[in-house]
Motif scaffolding. Structure first.
Motif, PDB file in Angstrom:
ATOM      1  N   LEU A  37      75.803  -1.916  15.106  1.00  0.00           N
ATOM      2  CA  LEU A  37      75.692  -0.696  15.323  1.00  0.00           C
ATOM      3  C   LEU A  37      77.205  -0.037  15.465  1.00  0.00           C
ATOM      4  N   ALA A  38      77.991  -1.001  16.202  1.00  0.00           N
ATOM      5  CA  ALA A  38      79.441  -0.413  16.409  1.00  0.00           C
ATOM      6  C   ALA A  38      80.136  -0.161  15.094  1.00  0.00           C
ATOM      7  N   GLU A  39      79.753  -1.120  13.973  1.00  0.00           N
ATOM      8  CA  GLU A  39      80.481  -0.907  12.491  1.00  0.00           C
ATOM      9  C   GLU A  39      79.933   0.205  12.146  1.00  0.00           C
ATOM     10  N   LEU A  40      78.692   0.650  12.267  1.00  0.00           N
ATOM     11  CA  LEU A  40      78.125   1.985  11.720  1.00  0.00           C
ATOM     12  C   LEU A  40      78.644   2.970  12.310  1.00  0.00           C
ATOM     13  N   GLU A  41      78.802   2.958  13.719  1.00  0.00           N
ATOM     14  CA  GLU A  41      79.422   4.039  14.472  1.00  0.00           C
ATOM     15  C   GLU A  41      80.981   4.341  13.874  1.00  0.00           C
ATOM     16  N   LYS A  42      81.662   3.343  13.699  1.00  0.00           N
ATOM     17  CA  LYS A  42      82.916   3.537  13.046  1.00  0.00           C
ATOM     18  C   LYS A  42      82.983   4.176  11.677  1.00  0.00           C
ATOM     19  N   GLN A  43      81.939   3.807  10.859  1.00  0.00           N
ATOM     20  CA  GLN A  43      82.014   4.242   9.692  1.00  0.00           C
ATOM     21  C   GLN A  43      81.499   5.780   9.731  1.00  0.00           C
ATOM     22  N   ILE A  44      80.197   6.014  10.455  1.00  0.00           N
ATOM     23  CA  ILE A  44      79.630   7.365  10.342  1.00  0.00           C
ATOM     24  C   ILE A  44      80.260   8.234  11.575  1.00  0.00           C
ATOM     25  N   VAL A  45      81.223   8.838  11.171  1.00  0.00           N
ATOM     26  CA  VAL A  45      82.067   9.849  12.383  1.00  0.00           C
ATOM     27  C   VAL A  45      81.125  10.925  12.785  1.00  0.00           C
ATOM     28  N   THR A  46      80.463  11.418  11.868  1.00  0.00           N
ATOM     29  CA  THR A  46      79.634  12.796  12.073  1.00  0.00           C
ATOM     30  C   THR A  46      78.384  12.618  13.143  1.00  0.00           C
ATOM     31  N   LEU A  47      77.820  11.330  13.453  1.00  0.00           N
ATOM     32  CA  LEU A  47      76.837  11.089  14.426  1.00  0.00           C
ATOM     33  C   LEU A  47      77.474  10.199  15.497  1.00  0.00           C
ATOM     34  N   ASP A  48      76.446  10.462  16.671  1.00  0.00           N
ATOM     35  CA  ASP A  48      76.906   9.609  17.822  1.00  0.00           C
ATOM     36  C   ASP A  48      76.125   8.144  17.779  1.00  0.00           C
ATOM     37  N   LYS A  49      76.202   7.500  18.640  1.00  0.00           N
ATOM     38  CA  LYS A  49      75.958   6.113  18.771  1.00  0.00           C
ATOM     39  C   LYS A  49      74.392   5.921  18.867  1.00  0.00           C
ATOM     40  N   SER A  50      73.892   6.886  20.007  1.00  0.00           N
ATOM     41  CA  SER A  50      72.528   7.185  20.038  1.00  0.00           C
ATOM     42  C   SER A  50      71.681   7.506  18.955  1.00  0.00           C
ATOM     43  N   SER A  51      72.211   8.586  18.147  1.00  0.00           N
ATOM     44  CA  SER A  51      71.523   9.066  17.073  1.00  0.00           C
ATOM     45  C   SER A  51      71.281   8.091  15.900  1.00  0.00           C
ATOM     46  N   ILE A  52      72.493   7.308  15.523  1.00  0.00           N
ATOM     47  CA  ILE A  52      72.378   5.916  14.864  1.00  0.00           C
ATOM     48  C   ILE A  52      71.306   5.215  15.070  1.00  0.00           C
ATOM     49  N   PHE A  53      71.447   4.639  16.217  1.00  0.00           N
ATOM     50  CA  PHE A  53      70.539   3.795  17.153  1.00  0.00           C
ATOM     51  C   PHE A  53      69.062   4.472  16.952  1.00  0.00           C
ATOM     52  N   ARG A  54      68.613   5.607  17.129  1.00  0.00           N
ATOM     53  CA  ARG A  54      67.263   6.115  16.865  1.00  0.00           C
ATOM     54  C   ARG A  54      66.863   5.835  15.434  1.00  0.00           C
ATOM     55  N   VAL A  55      67.768   6.080  14.679  1.00  0.00           N
ATOM     56  CA  VAL A  55      67.594   5.920  13.115  1.00  0.00           C
ATOM     57  C   VAL A  55      67.242   4.526  12.681  1.00  0.00           C
ATOM     58  N   LEU A  56      68.002   3.646  13.205  1.00  0.00           N
ATOM     59  CA  LEU A  56      67.820   2.326  12.862  1.00  0.00           C
ATOM     60  C   LEU A  56      66.601   1.568  13.507  1.00  0.00           C
ATOM     61  N   ASN A  57      66.282   2.261  14.741  1.00  0.00           N
ATOM     62  CA  ASN A  57      65.033   1.810  15.415  1.00  0.00           C
ATOM     63  C   ASN A  57      63.542   2.342  14.685  1.00  0.00           C
ATOM     64  N   LEU A  58      63.725   3.427  14.060  1.00  0.00           N
ATOM     65  CA  LEU A  58      62.670   3.979  13.180  1.00  0.00           C
ATOM     66  C   LEU A  58      62.741   3.265  11.797  1.00  0.00           C
ATOM     67  N   PHE A  59      63.854   2.916  11.429  1.00  0.00           N
ATOM     68  CA  PHE A  59      64.014   2.067  10.055  1.00  0.00           C
ATOM     69  C   PHE A  59      63.314   0.873  10.129  1.00  0.00           C
ATOM     70  N   ARG A  60      63.727   0.373  11.312  1.00  0.00           N
ATOM     71  CA  ARG A  60      63.230  -1.047  11.807  1.00  0.00           C
ATOM     72  C   ARG A  60      61.484  -1.174  11.963  1.00  0.00           C
ATOM     73  N   ASP A  61      60.880  -0.105  12.451  1.00  0.00           N
ATOM     74  CA  ASP A  61      59.711   0.028  12.737  1.00  0.00           C
ATOM     75  C   ASP A  61      58.908   0.286  11.102  1.00  0.00           C
ATOM     76  N   CYS A  62      59.718   0.917  10.465  1.00  0.00           N
ATOM     77  CA  CYS A  62      58.853   1.128   8.959  1.00  0.00           C
ATOM     78  C   CYS A  62      59.607   0.121   7.922  1.00  0.00           C
ATOM     79  N   HIS A  63      60.025  -1.005   8.517  1.00  0.00           N
ATOM     80  CA  HIS A  63      60.328  -2.104   7.490  1.00  0.00           C
ATOM     81  C   HIS A  63      61.305  -1.617   6.411  1.00  0.00           C
ATOM     82  N   LEU A  64      62.196  -0.588   6.891  1.00  0.00           N
ATOM     83  CA  LEU A  64      63.298  -0.128   5.868  1.00  0.00           C
ATOM     84  C   LEU A  64      64.725  -0.935   6.136  1.00  0.00           C
ATOM     85  N   VAL A  65      64.943  -1.576   7.316  1.00  0.00           N
ATOM     86  CA  VAL A  65      65.882  -2.524   7.670  1.00  0.00           C
ATOM     87  C   VAL A  65      65.699  -4.042   8.084  1.00  0.00           C
TER      88      VAL A  65
END
Length: 140
Positions: A37-65
């Motif tokens: 998450l920290a590496e993604l946060e450094k790379q994606i400067v247009t999104l905050d940590k909580s937005s990235i985390f929510r997307v990752l959780n959705l991706f996990r739940d739908c077997h996309l990550v």
């Protein structure tokens, strides 16, 4: 992978392709190894940590990550190349280098089937090998 392909990939997993989700998927797809998450946060400067985390959780739940324990007490994420929104058809082993700290995909090393005792039901498997990667071994 182009954004329209990422969008199609998300749709196949039952995920609506929003701008934030495409940004996170693009970052994961372009990486050569799983990302924290920290590496993604450094790379994606247009999104905050909580937005990235929510997307990752959705991706996990739908077997996309795949969510990988990285060997150092953290978690890393990588795009799942499965076409199923219910199963991880491309599960594979990972290697954590204890010298440089990288967690690498071993794409062609399948996770072995494990016979669990009666009454146990597995939901996921993390297969992580710890040691020294070839680059670090060569430097030593």
């Amino acid at each position: 992978m182009a954004d329209d392909k990422l969008s199609d990939f998300m749709n196949a997993h039952g995920i609506k392709a929003t701008a934030n989700r495409i940004i996170v998927a693009r970052a994961l797809h372009s990486s050569l190894m799983p990302m924290s998450l920290a590496e993604l946060e450094k790379q994606i400067v247009t999104l905050d940590k909580s937005s990235i985390f929510r997307v990752l959780n959705l991706f996990r739940d739908c077997h996309l990550v795949h969510v990988i324990e990285d060997g150092g007490g953290g978690v890393k994420y990588e795009l799942c190349h499965s076409v199923s929104s219910h199963d991880d058809e491309d599960a594979h082993a990972h290697f954590h280098c204890e010298v440089c700290g990288r967690t690498l995909c071993l794409d062609h090393v399948p996770i072995p089937m494990i016979q669990l005792p009666g009454g146990y039901m597995a939901h996921s498997v993390n297969y992580l090998v710890k040691g020294v990667c070839p680059e670090c071994a060569q430097r030593q």
